[in-house]
Design a protein around this motif. Structure first.
Motif, PDB file in Angstrom:
ATOM      1  N   GLY A   1      78.943 122.347 -11.594  1.00  8.47           N
ATOM      2  CA  GLY A   1      77.421 122.227 -11.393  1.00  8.47           C
ATOM      3  C   GLY A   1      76.541 123.413 -11.455  1.00  8.47           C
ATOM      4  O   GLY A   1      75.501 123.022 -12.144  1.00  8.47           O
ATOM      5  N   GLU A   2      76.912 124.295 -11.238  1.00  9.76           N
ATOM      6  CA  GLU A   2      76.260 125.433 -11.336  1.00  9.76           C
ATOM      7  C   GLU A   2      76.037 125.736 -12.607  1.00  9.76           C
ATOM      8  O   GLU A   2      74.913 126.507 -13.194  1.00  9.76           O
ATOM      9  CB  GLU A   2      76.896 126.577 -10.402  1.00  9.76           C
ATOM     10  CG  GLU A   2      76.811 126.577  -9.023  1.00  9.76           C
ATOM     11  CD  GLU A   2      77.416 127.646  -8.129  1.00  9.76           C
ATOM     12  OE1 GLU A   2      78.127 128.631  -8.869  1.00  9.76           O
ATOM     13  OE2 GLU A   2      77.699 127.463  -6.959  1.00  9.76           O
TER      14      GLU A   2
ATOM     15  N   LEU B   1      86.721 120.092  -5.030  1.00 12.96           N
ATOM     16  CA  LEU B   1      85.100 120.201  -4.887  1.00 12.96           C
ATOM     17  C   LEU B   1      84.850 121.543  -4.982  1.00 12.96           C
ATOM     18  O   LEU B   1      83.458 121.648  -5.520  1.00 12.96           O
ATOM     19  CB  LEU B   1      85.003 119.635  -3.487  1.00 12.96           C
ATOM     20  CG  LEU B   1      83.475 119.727  -2.859  1.00 12.96           C
ATOM     21  CD1 LEU B   1      82.586 118.725  -4.082  1.00 12.96           C
ATOM     22  CD2 LEU B   1      83.310 119.221  -1.486  1.00 12.96           C
ATOM     23  N   ARG B   2      85.473 122.460  -4.667  1.00 13.61           N
ATOM     24  CA  ARG B   2      84.867 123.784  -5.144  1.00 13.61           C
ATOM     25  C   ARG B   2      84.857 124.117  -6.566  1.00 13.61           C
ATOM     26  O   ARG B   2      83.699 124.683  -7.248  1.00 13.61           O
ATOM     27  CB  ARG B   2      85.874 125.028  -4.427  1.00 13.61           C
ATOM     28  CG  ARG B   2      85.827 125.080  -3.063  1.00 13.61           C
ATOM     29  CD  ARG B   2      86.355 126.373  -2.537  1.00 13.61           C
ATOM     30  NE  ARG B   2      87.503 126.496  -2.598  1.00 13.61           N
ATOM     31  CZ  ARG B   2      88.706 126.357  -1.886  1.00 13.61           C
ATOM     32  NH1 ARG B   2      88.312 125.704  -0.822  1.00 13.61           N
ATOM     33  NH2 ARG B   2      90.048 126.506  -2.241  1.00 13.61           N
TER      34      ARG B   2
ATOM     35  N   GLN C   1      84.369 121.753  -8.770  1.00 12.74           N
ATOM     36  CA  GLN C   1      83.168 120.855  -9.136  1.00 12.74           C
ATOM     37  C   GLN C   1      81.824 121.645  -8.866  1.00 12.74           C
ATOM     38  O   GLN C   1      80.716 121.370  -9.785  1.00 12.74           O
ATOM     39  CB  GLN C   1      83.098 119.408  -8.518  1.00 12.74           C
ATOM     40  CG  GLN C   1      82.308 118.594  -9.232  1.00 12.74           C
ATOM     41  CD  GLN C   1      82.364 117.282  -8.666  1.00 12.74           C
ATOM     42  OE1 GLN C   1      82.774 117.119  -7.244  1.00 12.74           O
ATOM     43  NE2 GLN C   1      82.123 115.941  -9.224  1.00 12.74           N
ATOM     44  N   LYS C   2      81.632 122.301  -7.717  1.00  7.47           N
ATOM     45  CA  LYS C   2      80.587 123.043  -7.447  1.00  7.47           C
ATOM     46  C   LYS C   2      79.987 124.103  -8.775  1.00  7.47           C
ATOM     47  O   LYS C   2      78.981 124.132  -9.216  1.00  7.47           O
ATOM     48  CB  LYS C   2      80.659 123.702  -6.216  1.00  7.47           C
ATOM     49  CG  LYS C   2      80.501 122.805  -5.034  1.00  7.47           C
ATOM     50  CD  LYS C   2      80.715 123.325  -3.675  1.00  7.47           C
ATOM     51  CE  LYS C   2      80.449 122.306  -2.400  1.00  7.47           C
ATOM     52  NZ  LYS C   2      80.697 122.927  -1.302  1.00  7.47           N
TER      53      LYS C   2
ATOM     54  N   PHE D   1      82.229 118.720 -15.077  1.00  8.54           N
ATOM     55  CA  PHE D   1      81.639 117.957 -13.786  1.00  8.54           C
ATOM     56  C   PHE D   1      82.336 116.566 -13.586  1.00  8.54           C
ATOM     57  O   PHE D   1      82.699 116.239 -12.526  1.00  8.54           O
ATOM     58  CB  PHE D   1      80.084 117.891 -13.755  1.00  8.54           C
ATOM     59  CG  PHE D   1      79.608 117.524 -12.419  1.00  8.54           C
ATOM     60  CD1 PHE D   1      79.464 118.603 -11.376  1.00  8.54           C
ATOM     61  CD2 PHE D   1      79.615 116.276 -12.028  1.00  8.54           C
ATOM     62  CE1 PHE D   1      78.954 118.202 -10.101  1.00  8.54           C
ATOM     63  CE2 PHE D   1      79.061 116.057 -10.871  1.00  8.54           C
ATOM     64  CZ  PHE D   1      78.595 116.814  -9.821  1.00  8.54           C
TER      65      PHE D   1
ATOM     66  N   HIS E   1      80.067 113.971  -1.809  1.00  9.23           N
ATOM     67  CA  HIS E   1      81.492 114.361  -1.865  1.00  9.23           C
ATOM     68  C   HIS E   1      81.682 115.284  -0.402  1.00  9.23           C
ATOM     69  O   HIS E   1      82.799 114.982   0.213  1.00  9.23           O
ATOM     70  CB  HIS E   1      81.840 115.163  -2.958  1.00  9.23           C
ATOM     71  CG  HIS E   1      82.280 114.228  -4.106  1.00  9.23           C
ATOM     72  ND1 HIS E   1      82.412 114.722  -5.182  1.00  9.23           N
ATOM     73  CD2 HIS E   1      82.095 112.775  -4.275  1.00  9.23           C
ATOM     74  CE1 HIS E   1      82.604 113.910  -6.246  1.00  9.23           C
ATOM     75  NE2 HIS E   1      82.363 112.799  -5.635  1.00  9.23           N
ATOM     76  N   GLU E   2      80.844 116.289   0.071  1.00  6.11           N
ATOM     77  CA  GLU E   2      80.974 116.993   1.222  1.00  6.11           C
ATOM     78  C   GLU E   2      80.889 116.103   2.134  1.00  6.11           C
ATOM     79  O   GLU E   2      81.774 116.192   3.234  1.00  6.11           O
ATOM     80  CB  GLU E   2      79.930 118.027   1.126  1.00  6.11           C
ATOM     81  CG  GLU E   2      80.082 119.246   0.143  1.00  6.11           C
ATOM     82  CD  GLU E   2      79.136 120.244   0.356  1.00  6.11           C
ATOM     83  OE1 GLU E   2      77.905 120.166   0.702  1.00  6.11           O
ATOM     84  OE2 GLU E   2      79.642 121.462   0.097  1.00  6.11           O
TER      85      GLU E   2
ATOM     86  N   ALA F   1      73.737 117.329  -7.804  1.00  8.78           N
ATOM     87  CA  ALA F   1      73.598 117.799  -6.370  1.00  8.78           C
ATOM     88  C   ALA F   1      73.732 116.713  -5.593  1.00  8.78           C
ATOM     89  O   ALA F   1      74.615 117.099  -4.403  1.00  8.78           O
ATOM     90  CB  ALA F   1      72.199 118.339  -6.199  1.00  8.78           C
TER      91      ALA F   1
ATOM     92  N   ASP G   1      84.798 115.122 -10.934  1.00  4.32           N
ATOM     93  CA  ASP G   1      84.557 114.016 -10.009  1.00  4.32           C
ATOM     94  C   ASP G   1      85.472 112.962 -10.053  1.00  4.32           C
ATOM     95  O   ASP G   1      86.005 112.507  -9.084  1.00  4.32           O
ATOM     96  CB  ASP G   1      83.304 113.365 -10.866  1.00  4.32           C
ATOM     97  CG  ASP G   1      82.623 112.377  -9.713  1.00  4.32           C
ATOM     98  OD1 ASP G   1      81.859 112.681  -9.201  1.00  4.32           O
ATOM     99  OD2 ASP G   1      83.014 111.024 -10.000  1.00  4.32           O
TER     100      ASP G   1
ATOM    101  N   LEU H   1      77.610 115.995  -5.404  1.00  4.23           N
ATOM    102  CA  LEU H   1      78.333 117.169  -4.432  1.00  4.23           C
ATOM    103  C   LEU H   1      78.057 117.038  -3.078  1.00  4.23           C
ATOM    104  O   LEU H   1      79.105 117.014  -2.371  1.00  4.23           O
ATOM    105  CB  LEU H   1      77.686 118.616  -5.164  1.00  4.23           C
ATOM    106  CG  LEU H   1      78.263 118.972  -6.369  1.00  4.23           C
ATOM    107  CD1 LEU H   1      77.678 120.130  -7.053  1.00  4.23           C
ATOM    108  CD2 LEU H   1      79.832 119.022  -6.447  1.00  4.23           C
TER     109      LEU H   1
END
Length: 242
Positions: A137-138, A130-131, A133-134, A145, A197-198, A191, A149, A194
């Protein structure tokens, strides 16, 4: 170390769980390559696939190409006409809905099993993904991404000790995956993914099965809810409605 370098190794590992037959075979390599290009819409619906050209591109004989095409036909991603041609199929929304029904059922049980386990260490690989993937995304890196995913969800299956079930889910998800490819570039979609997922990880860590079910259902229903808008924007990609 770059996000791309890290995820490349993980993508290779995930492919070993979802390819057909004996991994590393020529047929598996052709299948994985063609399927990825169909899912990413590099190969658009109605694209004609030349078996001779595919064999040349992948430096294999006709036999593994034939095996790969057969596997893609079983998944509904291509259709072959005898003595004629092979085409990439249009997106079948009914197929997408049925495969999503299967995925929701399986992934709910995976997430609930992790919630009942109550072991934070099981979620460490998923949290790292996930980190990554962030970061993708940025950078607005849709390809990166998307790969991460897939790996996010695969890692949950692995954490629950049922990684091989990903073959079942992945093998029937071609049409819904193409819908996701069309949906992901929409403003705010990355967004939203993400954040979902969180919430899933927080619900699992909290050990609340009801919250887990709510978060997984909400997340996996997003693309199906967007089908009318996706179809309106890309009508030529879809099979005609009855």
């Amino acid at each position: 170390m770059s996000v791309g370098f890290l995820s490349e190794a993980l993508i290779k590992a995930s492919d070993e769980l979802s390819g057909p037959g004996q991994q590393g075979s020529a047929a598996a390599r052709v299948y994985a390559g063609l399927r990825a290009r169909i899912i990413s819409l590099e190969l658009l619906p109605d694209t004609v696939l030349s078996r001779a050209e595919i064999a040349k591109e992948y430096e294999v004989s006709q036999s593994p190409v034939r095996e790969a095409i057969q596997k893609l036909e079983q998944e509904g991603l291509v259709v072959s006409y005898p003595q004629s041609k092979t085409l990439v199929t249009k997106i079948d929304t009914e197929h997408a809905q049925k495969s999503q029904f299967l995925r929701v059922g399986v992934e709910l049980e995976v997430a609930k099993a992790l919630a009942r386990a109550g072991d934070p260490a099981l979620l460490q690989p998923t949290t790292r993904i996930l980190r990554m993937q962030k970061l993708a995304g940025e950078d607005c890196d849709i390809s990166e991404f998307t790969a991460l995913d897939r790996l996010f969800h695969l890692s949950l299956f692995q954490a629950a000790g049922v990684g091989s079930l990903w073959q079942l889910v992945s093998g029937c998800s071609g049409h819904i995956d193409r819908l996701r490819t069309l949906n992901l570039p929409d403003p705010g979609k990355m967004a939203d993914v993400l954040a979902a997922h969180e919430r899933i990880l927080e619900a699992i860590a909290g050990g609340d099965p009801q919250d887990v079910e709510r978060q997984v259902r909400d997340h996996l229903s997003g693309t199906l809810a967007a089908i009318p808008a996706i179809r309106a924007a890309h009508p030529d990609y879809f099979e005609a409605e009855d």
